[in-house]
Design a protein around this motif. Sequence first.
Motif, PDB file in Angstrom:
ATOM      1  N   GLN B 317       0.835  -1.151  -0.104  1.00 58.00           N
ATOM      2  CA  GLN B 317       0.042  -0.087   0.001  1.00 58.00           C
ATOM      3  C   GLN B 317       0.945   1.018   0.091  1.00 58.00           C
ATOM      4  OE1 GLN B 317      -3.461  -0.164  -0.416  1.00 58.00           O
ATOM      5  NE2 GLN B 317      -3.455  -2.490   0.070  1.00 58.00           N
ATOM      6  N   TRP B 323       0.213   2.152  -6.938  1.00 54.96           N
ATOM      7  CA  TRP B 323      -1.018   3.151  -7.298  1.00 54.96           C
ATOM      8  C   TRP B 323      -0.769   3.730  -8.803  1.00 54.96           C
ATOM      9  CZ3 TRP B 323      -4.711   2.677  -3.780  1.00 54.96           C
ATOM     10  CH2 TRP B 323      -4.245   2.134  -2.575  1.00 54.96           C
ATOM     11  N   SER B 340     -12.677   7.260 -12.126  1.00 44.20           N
ATOM     12  CA  SER B 340     -12.382   6.080 -11.623  1.00 44.20           C
ATOM     13  C   SER B 340     -10.972   6.090 -10.929  1.00 44.20           C
ATOM     14  CB  SER B 340     -12.646   4.993 -12.811  1.00 44.20           C
ATOM     15  OG  SER B 340     -13.408   5.355 -13.784  1.00 44.20           O
ATOM     16  N   VAL B 342     -10.012   8.559  -9.000  1.00 41.08           N
ATOM     17  CA  VAL B 342      -9.916   9.327  -7.693  1.00 41.08           C
ATOM     18  C   VAL B 342      -9.004   8.933  -6.816  1.00 41.08           C
ATOM     19  CG1 VAL B 342     -11.150  10.959  -6.155  1.00 41.08           C
ATOM     20  CG2 VAL B 342     -11.894  10.800  -8.604  1.00 41.08           C
ATOM     21  N   LYS B 343      -9.216   7.629  -6.385  1.00 43.55           N
ATOM     22  CA  LYS B 343      -8.550   7.155  -5.153  1.00 43.55           C
ATOM     23  C   LYS B 343      -6.899   7.106  -5.578  1.00 43.55           C
ATOM     24  CE  LYS B 343      -8.192   2.852  -2.611  1.00 43.55           C
ATOM     25  NZ  LYS B 343      -8.496   1.371  -2.922  1.00 43.55           N
ATOM     26  N   GLU B 344      -6.599   6.612  -6.803  1.00 46.80           N
ATOM     27  CA  GLU B 344      -5.093   6.793  -6.821  1.00 46.80           C
ATOM     28  C   GLU B 344      -4.402   7.986  -6.920  1.00 46.80           C
ATOM     29  OE1 GLU B 344      -7.371   5.015  -8.578  1.00 46.80           O
ATOM     30  OE2 GLU B 344      -6.751   2.996  -7.707  1.00 46.80           O
ATOM     31  N   THR B 346      -5.460  10.688  -5.536  1.00 48.30           N
ATOM     32  CA  THR B 346      -5.699  11.380  -3.982  1.00 48.30           C
ATOM     33  C   THR B 346      -4.408  10.753  -3.268  1.00 48.30           C
ATOM     34  OG1 THR B 346      -7.763  10.894  -4.261  1.00 48.30           O
ATOM     35  CG2 THR B 346      -7.167  11.692  -2.070  1.00 48.30           C
ATOM     36  N   VAL B 347      -4.215   9.423  -3.314  1.00 50.16           N
ATOM     37  CA  VAL B 347      -3.041   8.651  -2.551  1.00 50.16           C
ATOM     38  C   VAL B 347      -1.796   9.371  -3.251  1.00 50.16           C
ATOM     39  CG1 VAL B 347      -1.757   6.578  -2.453  1.00 50.16           C
ATOM     40  CG2 VAL B 347      -4.301   6.593  -2.197  1.00 50.16           C
TER      41      VAL B 347
END
Lengths: 318, 368
Positions: B317, B323, B340, B342-344, B346-347
Motif C-alpha cells: 500500500q 498506485w 475511476s 480519484v483514489k489513486e 488522492t493517494v
Amino acid sequence: MQSFQNPTENEFAVSCQSVSKHYIKNSPFEKLNVKALENISFDVSRGELFGIIGPDGAGKTTLFRILTTLILADEGTVSIEGNDVVKDFKSIRNEVGYMPGRFSLYQDLTVEENLNVFAKVFKTSIEENYHLIEDIYKQIEPFKKRRAGKLSGGMKQKLALCCALIHKPKVLFLDEPTTGVDPVSRKEFWDMLKRLKAQNITILVSTPYMDEASLCDRIALIQNGSFLKIDTPKNIVNQFPHELWSVSSDAMSKLLNDLRKIPNIRSCFSFGESHHVTLKNKDWSVDELKVVLEKYEHTSVEIKVIEASIEDCFMDLT
Amino acid sequence: MEQFLTFVRKEFYHIFRDRWTMIILLVLPIMMLILFGFMMSTEVKNTRFAIYDPSRDAATQGIVNKISMSDYFIFSGYLDSPEQVEEVFRSGKIGLVIVFGERFYENMMHTGDAQVQLIADGSDPNTASTLTMYATRLITLYQQDVMGEMKIPYQIKPEVKLLYNPTLKGSYNFVPGVMGMILMLICAMMTSVSIAREKELGTMEVLLVSPMKPIQIIISKVVPYFFVSVVNLATILLLSVFVLDMPINGSLGLLILISLIFIFVSLALGLLISSAVDKQMVALLISAMVMMMPVMMLSGMMFPLENMPLPLQWLSQIIPAKWFMIAVKKIMIEGLGFSSVVKEFTVLSSMAVILIAASVKRFKYRLE
C-alpha cells in the motif's frame, strides 16, 4: 545603558569565546568521545590577516566550520561581525567568504562558469566586483574556457579564491588554501592575500606550513584542539626561551640518534639539512658539543648558533 | 530568480557533460522498456510440438492441422512410441507433446469418450500452463467444428472473453510497471546522487555558506531532473504505442497528469534519501535496493498482489508505483475517466505532499 553592556562586541570582525567541540565516534566496539577543540578563545580585528598554524588533525577545519556556521560548537560563543553563529547564521552567510580545504568547485564546469555560478549564488555578478578579483583572475583568464577539474593545483586555488571573493565578503575564511600547491604559486597566493588585506577585508587563514606564519599579522599555534599561543609571529619568535643550534655532519640520521643520547641535550629535531638542538645546561659551548660528537665518530661536524623559527617555537611549545 | 536560473543551468551542465549520466538518463529507459517488452512477455509463440498418434484417423489429423495452423505452434513430427516422449523433452526443442488414444475417431463418434493427453514441461509452470491452455482451446474449437456439423442438441458452450486484453498480451501488464520503474529510477536515483555528489565533493559546504536558502537549493536540483523525466515519459509512451502496440484508450491528458504527480513523488523520495546520506555510492545503493526491489516485487508488476501474504499486501500500500500502475492500467487500457482513478490520484498526491514536506524539513542547513 543597555547598548554599552557589550562594548567590545562590534570591535572585532571575529570573536570566539571558549569554544569546545567533541565528536562522538561510533566504532563497532565502543563509543569514543574524540576531542576536536578545547576552550578556544581569540579575537580578530577588522582588516587583520590572522593565521591558524598547526599540523594536520589539530582541529583547524573543525574551527573553520564552526566559524562559518557549518557546525555548532558544544560550548562557547562565536560572533562574526557582531552576528552570533547560532542565532544569526543567515546574515553571517551573506557576509563571509569561505574556501574549504579541499578543492570544492564544480570540476565539470569551466573556470568562467564556476565564477558565474558563485557570483549568482551570492546575488551579484562578475562585473560588479571584478576589481576585487582582477589581479588573481587575470592569471587564470587565459584558461577561462577550461574545465576546473583540468586546472593545475595552483590555478584551482586561485579560482577558488576568486569564487570566495566574488561577492565582496567582509570576512574571508581560507582553510588550508596552499596545501598541495607548488612553492611559486604559494608565494603568489600570499601576495594576493596581502593585496586583499589592503582592501580592508578581514582574512582568517589556516595552514600546516610554518614558513607561511611570518606572512600573517598575528598567528595562533594550534595542536590537538588547543591554542598554544596567540601573538604576532615576531613576538612568538622573540619569546623563544632557549639558545638554538643547528648541527650537521656526514651521517645525519645517526647524528639525530646520537644527539638524543647526550644527556645535556634538551631537545633535538630534524629540520631538513640540519638538526636543531637546544641545551639543558646553557654553559656548554659549541666546541664542547663538537668534541662529544667526534667521540661518536662523526666527521665534518658543523654547529651554528641560529635564530628560532616559528616551527622551532611550535616544537618547543608541544 | 537569476540566481535560481543560473543554478538550474549549472545542473543541466552536470547532466550533459557526464557521458554516463546521459546514458543512464536517456538510453537506459529505452533499453529497459525494449528489453522488458520482449523478455517479460508471457505470450508463447512458435512452440514446436510433437504427436504420438496410434490412431492416425480423420479426427486426429484434423486436430493436428488445427493446432499447426495457429500462430502458437509449429508441427515438428510424429513419435514412434510413448517412450520417446521424455527423450524429445530432454532435447529441449519440443515444448508440447500431444498423445492421442487408440481408435480416436471411433471413440469420439460412438462412445463420446475419445482421449487425448497433453504433455508439457512443468519445470517452467507458466509456459507449460499457457501452452496447455492454448492447445486445449484449439482442440475444443475443433470439437465444436465437428459437433456443429452433427447438430447435437444439448451443449454448453462457455465463451471466454478477456476484457481489455483479448489476445492476452503481456505488454499490457508490464508497460505500466516498467513506466513506474523507470520514472522511479531516474527521478529518485539521479536526484539523490546529484545532491550526494555536492556533499562528497565539498561544494555543498560552499553553497551552505551562502545566502541561498535550502528550499532554493532543493528546487533547483529538482527542476532539471523533472524535465529529463518528462522527456523520458514521452519516449516511453511513444515506444509503448508504436513498438509494443499498447493502446491509449483513455485520455492522454489524464495519463500525463498522473505521471507528473508520480514523478513528483519519486523526486521527493530522492530528496529524502539524499538528506540522509553523504556518499554517492550509498545514495545509489539505497535507491537501487530500497526502491527498485519493492517497485518490482510489490507493485503487481511481476507477481499478482492478490496472491501475496497479507503483510506484504499491506506493505504494498505504501509503494507509490503500485498506485501509479493501477491508475495507468485504468486509464491506458481500460480507458476509464477521472472518476475511476480519484483514489489513486488522492493517494499519490498526498504522498507527494508528505514526501516533499519531509525532505524540506529534513534538509540540513548545517553539516551535521
